[in-house]
Design an enzyme around this catalytic site. Sequence first.
Site, PDB file in Angstrom:
ATOM      1  N   PRO A  90       0.808  -1.231   0.000  1.00 15.00           N
ATOM      2  CG  PRO A  90      -0.868  -1.577   1.596  1.00 15.00           C
ATOM      3  CD  PRO A  90       0.452  -2.121   1.125  1.00 15.00           C
ATOM      4  CD  GLU A 117       0.143  -5.225  10.898  1.00  7.56           C
ATOM      5  OE1 GLU A 117       0.316  -4.014  10.690  1.00  7.56           O
ATOM      6  OE2 GLU A 117      -0.992  -5.743  10.976  1.00  7.56           O
ATOM      7  NE  ARG A 155      -5.318  -5.723 -21.988  1.00 10.09           N
ATOM      8  CZ  ARG A 155      -5.605  -4.767 -22.851  1.00 10.09           C
ATOM      9  NH1 ARG A 155      -4.857  -3.679 -22.883  1.00 10.09           N
ATOM     10  NH2 ARG A 155      -6.611  -4.890 -23.695  1.00 10.09           N
ATOM     11  CG  ASP A 170      -6.516  -0.957 -24.135  1.00 10.63           C
ATOM     12  OD1 ASP A 170      -7.611  -1.298 -24.616  1.00 10.63           O
ATOM     13  OD2 ASP A 170      -5.586  -1.748 -23.917  1.00 10.63           O
TER      14      ASP A 170
END
Length: 260
Positions: A90, A117, A155, A170
């Site tokens: 994160p 953690e 991709r 895209d």
Amino acid sequence: MRIDLVTIFPAMVEGPLGDGIVQRARDAGIAEIRTHDLRAFTDDRHRSVDDAPFGGGPGMVMKAEPFFRAFDSIWPEGQGEGDAVVLLTPRGRRFDQPTARRFAGLDRLMLLCGRYEGIDERVAESLVTEELSLGDFVLTGGEVAALAVVEATVRLLPGALGDEGSAEADSFEDGLLDWPHYTRPAVARGHEVPEVLLSGDHGRIRRWRRREALRATRARRPDLLAATRLNAEDETLLRELDDGRGEASPLDKTPAVLHK
């Protein structure tokens, strides 16, 4: 290209990697993807991968040594210039399309999936070339994020998509969101396809699509529009939107109507 995923839940990633574009790329030899169980690189009978944090506090921290051993076993020759070792966390920089395109140009990519953690900081200091996150939210582990990185990267490899133009069109490839797409029938439950798409006028269709991409980006991701280099036609199309000119748009309707 070779991609290695290191995780304590290999079954969690192996299923999604066995379908769709990713599996076709593997079958065609475009991408070699391997999943590695971190517990295989432990040295105790309990196959422990975590321990209590130094300094106290809640939760457990993933040990450094299993990751070091995994790296040494998976890439015994070490890391080359065309390789990257990525920690999904994160606190990492947000993953985006330019990063996926950069990864698609690598020789090898190793993805480390954390849990609990987090991972002992010495792994990041010694092995990791960059830390990435999917966004400003917390997942239970890095596996879902790793799958997103793999699919976004694979991709873009030459030959992975049946139509190479699909990747070029895209969202985010030119800084804008994608335009609306439609297929048969022309009328679905009373909702009609925009007339311009049935006109056969390719120039008019191209302008409509660009206008809708600009409209969607300005309405939903103005930050992207502010960072995009616009050409003279784009500026004209934006003025048309401001003046209420141009083709009718499904984006003029509310989400409730669009998804009724």
